[in-house]
Every structure is written in C-alpha cells, then in structure tokens.
Design an enzyme around this catalytic site. Sequence first.
Site, PDB file in Angstrom:
ATOM      1  N   CYS A  34      39.910 -37.055 -63.560  1.00  0.00           N
ATOM      2  CA  CYS A  34      39.129 -35.969 -64.152  1.00  0.00           C
ATOM      3  C   CYS A  34      38.897 -36.137 -65.647  1.00  0.00           C
ATOM      4  O   CYS A  34      38.144 -35.364 -66.235  1.00  0.00           O
ATOM      5  CB  CYS A  34      39.823 -34.633 -63.901  1.00  0.00           C
ATOM      6  SG  CYS A  34      41.453 -34.596 -64.643  1.00  0.00           S
ATOM      7  N   CYS A 110      46.784 -33.403 -60.659  1.00  0.00           N
ATOM      8  CA  CYS A 110      46.944 -32.768 -61.973  1.00  0.00           C
ATOM      9  C   CYS A 110      48.407 -32.790 -62.411  1.00  0.00           C
ATOM     10  O   CYS A 110      48.705 -32.890 -63.600  1.00  0.00           O
ATOM     11  CB  CYS A 110      46.458 -31.323 -61.924  1.00  0.00           C
ATOM     12  SG  CYS A 110      44.820 -31.161 -61.191  1.00  0.00           S
TER      13      CYS A 110
END
Length: 136
Positions: A34, A110
């Site tokens: 990301c 994440c």
Amino acid sequence: MDYSKKVMDHFMNPRNMGTLENCDGIGEVGNAKCGDIMKIYLRVEENNLRVEDGRIVDVKFQTFGCGAAVASSSMATELIKGKTLKEAWDLSNKAVAEALDGLPPIKMHCSMLAEEAIHEAINDYLLKKGLEPWED
Ligand code: FES
C-alpha cells in the site's frame, strides 16, 4: 468490514504514538502493498552479559498508515515495552493481531509494518553497538 472493539480502541486512542529523543534504535519500513510507512523508536537498557537480554524501557511509533496499522502498532508497542530484545524480536504480527482479537484477513499485511519496523529498530541498535544484526 468489522473491526474488534480492541482494534477500534487502539485506533482511537493509540498508545505510545510519537518520537523518542536520543533513542537507541530507529526502524523505518514501508509496506510494499500500500506504500504506507512506519517508524519505531526504541530506548534500550543494555545488558552487559547478553545483548539479547537488553531491555526495551521505552518505545514510540509514528505511522503514515491506515487504521489497522495504527492499532497494530499501538498494540505491538504495548507488548514489547519492558521486554527483552529477544522477546521483542520474536513478537509476530499474528500475535499482535490475536491480542487485538483479530484483524480482517485483507488487513493482516498492515500489522506486518510493526513487526518489520521493530526488527529494523533492533538491528539499528545492534549496528550502533558494533554488533552483528540479527536475521529474520
Ligand atoms: Fe497500508 Fe494498512 S493499508 S498499512
């Protein structure tokens, strides 16, 4: 997407967010998926007998990342504070996710940011001491 109460709590009230002046190790990593980034700052109380028994007496994080990254970093810093370098090294992103009562599968990556940044910060500390970095 459903987030657990703990994820929401750590996202809304992150623990240990910020920087540490004159810290002993800094780790910075980016997430290839990301593009988000994470920085971890460590203050370490040295152990003269065994380097791996040095203790993390303070830790802070900064992130340019999503809510799951904030929550998992907040939890990760809570879990490694007061622990030895070796214990902190062995903290996996899965253990952090479990401590948060789970993360949605597409958000697991994440939580990798915190694990990797902790590794980088420990190796930064070791290198500053003239020691060999550890391998993943
Ligand atoms: Fe980038 Fe979560 S989407 S860290």
